[in-house]
Scaffold this active site. Structure first.
Site, PDB file in Angstrom:
ATOM      1  N   LYS A  71       1.014  -1.161   0.085  1.00 37.14           N
ATOM      2  CA  LYS A  71       0.130  -0.065  -0.073  1.00 37.14           C
ATOM      3  C   LYS A  71       1.064   1.276  -0.050  1.00 37.14           C
ATOM      4  O   LYS A  71       0.460   2.172  -0.722  1.00 37.14           O
ATOM      5  CB  LYS A  71      -1.078   0.009   1.176  1.00 37.14           C
ATOM      6  N   LYS A  94     -11.404  -8.240  -7.893  1.00 38.48           N
ATOM      7  CA  LYS A  94     -12.069  -7.113  -8.087  1.00 38.48           C
ATOM      8  C   LYS A  94     -10.792  -6.088  -8.649  1.00 38.48           C
ATOM      9  O   LYS A  94     -11.422  -5.318  -9.511  1.00 38.48           O
ATOM     10  CB  LYS A  94     -12.642  -6.635  -6.760  1.00 38.48           C
ATOM     11  N   LYS A 143      -5.715 -14.091 -12.204  1.00 35.65           N
ATOM     12  CA  LYS A 143      -6.485 -14.340 -11.066  1.00 35.65           C
ATOM     13  C   LYS A 143      -7.907 -13.488 -10.782  1.00 35.65           C
ATOM     14  O   LYS A 143      -7.679 -12.280 -11.152  1.00 35.65           O
ATOM     15  CB  LYS A 143      -5.641 -14.273  -9.844  1.00 35.65           C
TER      16      LYS A 143
END
Ligand code: TRP
Length: 333
Positions: free
Chosen positions: A121, A203, A200
């Site tokens: 992140k 979302k 894969k």
């Protein structure tokens, strides 16, 4: 006081947290949810929607509320049985936050700094808050406060479970045996579920097939599943997302038949996609009906969740009391 119901080591407390992330897709279902729902038959399943964790990324109040309740409804619709398992919303058992503080005092800063999901992140330029940084301690607390022995998660969560083990071991060393050391249970299949583009299913890749939603829109997703570009009268490639995805819905014999159809000339991908869509739509029909029913009977959903939180609290209070006593926080005689 509650003790762990382990009968001859067979029955285990299986525990996992689910992100309230909106539209459920086939990757979630085959990777994780169907496995959890099967566990409730043979194990003591503890399962919760992690809305505290979601705070680290979701800043919209309405969206968080909506996704939390939707995740719960979807889980019930797909077969989670509140009589056979303990299912709750994380924030309904706030003891988990208190125990996060206790565990913070045996957690090494260096270990948190090495957490890959945190580092990822940061590298994406997200400016980190303390919530994001201490995410693994809250997750450890989730597991340890309920005596989780086996934790079914995706491969990306493996490091978090290792950190949980480290935290539990440190605590037990320092203060005596209070917490159970959990094991992760990683399904090999979960990262093999391809999205419509062959990566894969996720979302964040925008390649998912949603389980619930508008029929036309979902059919369109099926139509854009990647195939090879072989002609009708040529054999087709079975190492394609269309073959792998369809195989999830059919038994071994049917898989053999499907393989034959791929290898012989004459197969039209357009027809196959329609056929696969019909199969998918039928497969989820009872779940869709149950979901529609639950959407109109939210009282049942809320009362089941309340019961779940009550059951979970009994276990949490027991572990919390033991941990606080061990640390010197229960000062009365
Ligand atoms: N971090 C997990 C995920 O993103 C969710 C989670 C939170 C969890 N607490 C947990 C998973 C406890 C297993 C056990 O998927």
């Amino acid at each position: 006081m509650e003790t762990l119901p382990i009968y001859g080591g067979v029955l285990k407390r299986v525990l996992s947290g689910i992100q309230p992330s909106g539209d459920l897709h086939l990757g979630n279902y085959f990777g994780m949810m169907s496995r959890m729902i099967t566990y409730q038959e043979k194990h003591d399943l503890f399962c919760f929607i992690v809305n505290y964790h979601a705070l680290t990324t979701v800043k919209d109040k309405e969206l968080l509320e909506k996704n939390t309740i939707q995740a719960a409804i979807d889980f019930f619709a797909l077969g989670l049985n509140p009589e056979k398992s303990t299912f709750w919303i994380q924030s309904d058992v706030p003891q988990v936050c208190e125990s996060t503080w206790l565990l913070s005092n045996v957690t090494n800063v260096g270990m948190l700094e090495r957490a890959t999901s945190y580092k990822d992140k940061l590298s994406k330029g997200i400016s980190a808050n303390v919530g994001l940084y201490s995410y693994p301690i809250l997750m450890a607390s989730d597991i340890l406060l309920f005596g989780g022995e086996m934790v079914p998660v995706g491969k990306d969560q493996k490091q978090h479970i290792e950190m949980t083990r480290d935290i539990a071991e440190k605590f037990n060393q320092q203060y005596g045996d209070v917490f159970v050391i959990p094991d992760s249970d990683i399904d090999k299949r979960s990262h093999l579920i391809p999205g419509i583009d062959g990566q894969k299913m996720s979302k964040s890749y925008n390649n998912t097939i949603p389980i619930f939603g508008d029929e036309k829109k979902i059919r369109k997703r099926f139509m854009s599943i990647v195939t090879d570009s072989a002609d009708i009268d040529e054999p087709k490639d079975i190492n394609t997302p269309i073959f792998e995805l369809y195989s999830l819905f059919i038994n071994e014999n049917e898989q053999k038949e499907l393989k034959n159809r791929f290898l012989q000339p004459g197969l039209r991908y357009g027809d196959l996609k329609n056929e696969f869509f019909e199969c998918f739509w039928e497969f989820f029909r009872p779940y869709r009906d149950k979901r529609d029913y639950l959407m109109n009977h939210k009282d049942y959903v809320f009362s089941s969740l309340e019961q779940g939180a009550k059951k979970a609290s009994v276990v949490a209070n027991d572990f919390l009391f033991k941990a606080k006593s061990a640390m010197g926080l229960i000062y009365r005689d």
